[in-house]
Motif scaffolding. Structure first.
Motif, PDB file in Angstrom:
ATOM      1  N   ALA A 173      -5.314  -7.575 -22.292  1.00  0.00           N
ATOM      2  CA  ALA A 173      -5.004  -8.531 -21.232  1.00  0.00           C
ATOM      3  C   ALA A 173      -6.173  -8.737 -20.274  1.00  0.00           C
ATOM      4  O   ALA A 173      -6.405  -9.856 -19.809  1.00  0.00           O
ATOM      5  CB  ALA A 173      -3.763  -8.077 -20.463  1.00  0.00           C
ATOM      6  N   ALA A 174      -6.919  -7.692 -19.975  1.00  0.00           N
ATOM      7  CA  ALA A 174      -8.058  -7.841 -19.055  1.00  0.00           C
ATOM      8  C   ALA A 174      -9.120  -8.746 -19.662  1.00  0.00           C
ATOM      9  O   ALA A 174      -9.621  -9.668 -18.997  1.00  0.00           O
ATOM     10  CB  ALA A 174      -8.640  -6.473 -18.706  1.00  0.00           C
ATOM     11  N   LEU A 175      -9.487  -8.510 -20.903  1.00  0.00           N
ATOM     12  CA  LEU A 175     -10.478  -9.362 -21.561  1.00  0.00           C
ATOM     13  C   LEU A 175     -10.001 -10.805 -21.633  1.00  0.00           C
ATOM     14  O   LEU A 175     -10.772 -11.745 -21.386  1.00  0.00           O
ATOM     15  CB  LEU A 175     -10.787  -8.837 -22.969  1.00  0.00           C
ATOM     16  N   ARG A 176      -8.741 -11.000 -21.953  1.00  0.00           N
ATOM     17  CA  ARG A 176      -8.196 -12.359 -22.048  1.00  0.00           C
ATOM     18  C   ARG A 176      -8.184 -13.044 -20.681  1.00  0.00           C
ATOM     19  O   ARG A 176      -8.432 -14.249 -20.570  1.00  0.00           O
ATOM     20  CB  ARG A 176      -6.813 -12.321 -22.677  1.00  0.00           C
ATOM     21  N   THR A 177      -7.920 -12.280 -19.635  1.00  0.00           N
ATOM     22  CA  THR A 177      -7.910 -12.845 -18.285  1.00  0.00           C
ATOM     23  C   THR A 177      -9.309 -13.282 -17.865  1.00  0.00           C
ATOM     24  O   THR A 177      -9.491 -14.392 -17.346  1.00  0.00           O
ATOM     25  CB  THR A 177      -7.331 -11.830 -17.286  1.00  0.00           C
ATOM     26  N   PHE A 178     -10.313 -12.433 -18.095  1.00  0.00           N
ATOM     27  CA  PHE A 178     -11.677 -12.813 -17.757  1.00  0.00           C
ATOM     28  C   PHE A 178     -12.165 -13.956 -18.643  1.00  0.00           C
ATOM     29  O   PHE A 178     -12.928 -14.814 -18.193  1.00  0.00           O
ATOM     30  CB  PHE A 178     -12.616 -11.607 -17.832  1.00  0.00           C
TER      31      PHE A 178
END
Length: 153
Positions: A84-89
């Motif tokens: 989720a963090a990678l997708r958010t950035f």
């Protein structure tokens, strides 16, 4: 927000050093090559490797190096596909290159997958659907009740 005054653990640990030096554009610019070197080498733990992908992708975005940000974040997603963090950035970088449609869809998928909010969870199927069909709102003519039944049953 208070910054740590501790130096990196070791000069030879580019992942850790890069993370401790974040915060200014000059420091970000200086840290980027160390982060690239860390990703190219071996020896990073899975957690550190993930952190370098997020940090470097974010750093490139903050520096206005959007294509490098996108490439780094997508490379990270190749190794951590559901993160989720990678997708958010990635969504933020997509927005910066004018891909607002894809950015919004990406964030909606992250929201649907990770939210603990009862309202979001109740409409999760609708949010997931519209993440890939944002423009369908103009074409679908359902009453609120029909819409609710479609995605909650």
């Amino acid at each position: 927000m208070r910054r740590s005054t501790e130096p990196p653990r070791e000069r030879g640990d580019p992942a850790t050093g890069a993370r401790h030096r974040r915060g200014t554009s000059a420091a970000d610019r200086a840290a980027a090559p160390f982060s690239e070197q860390a990703l190219a080498g071996e020896g990073l733990s899975t957690e550190d490797r993930h952190g370098v992908f997020v940090g470097l992708g974010s750093t490139y975005r903050v520096l206005g190096r959007y294509e490098e940000s996108l490439a780094t974040l997508r490379r990270g997603l190749g190794e951590f596909p559901d993160d989720a963090a990678l997708r958010t950035f990635l969504a933020m970088a997509l927005y910066n290159v004018g891909e607002a449609h894809e950015a919004t869809g990406t964030l909606l998928k992250v929201l649907a997958a990770t939210s603990a909010d009862d309202g979001v969870r109740r409409y999760r199927r609708a949010v997931e659907y519209y993440a890939d069909h944002l423009d369908d709102a103009e074409r679908v003519l359902l009453t609120p009740c029909q819409h609710w039944l479609t995605f909650t049953s």
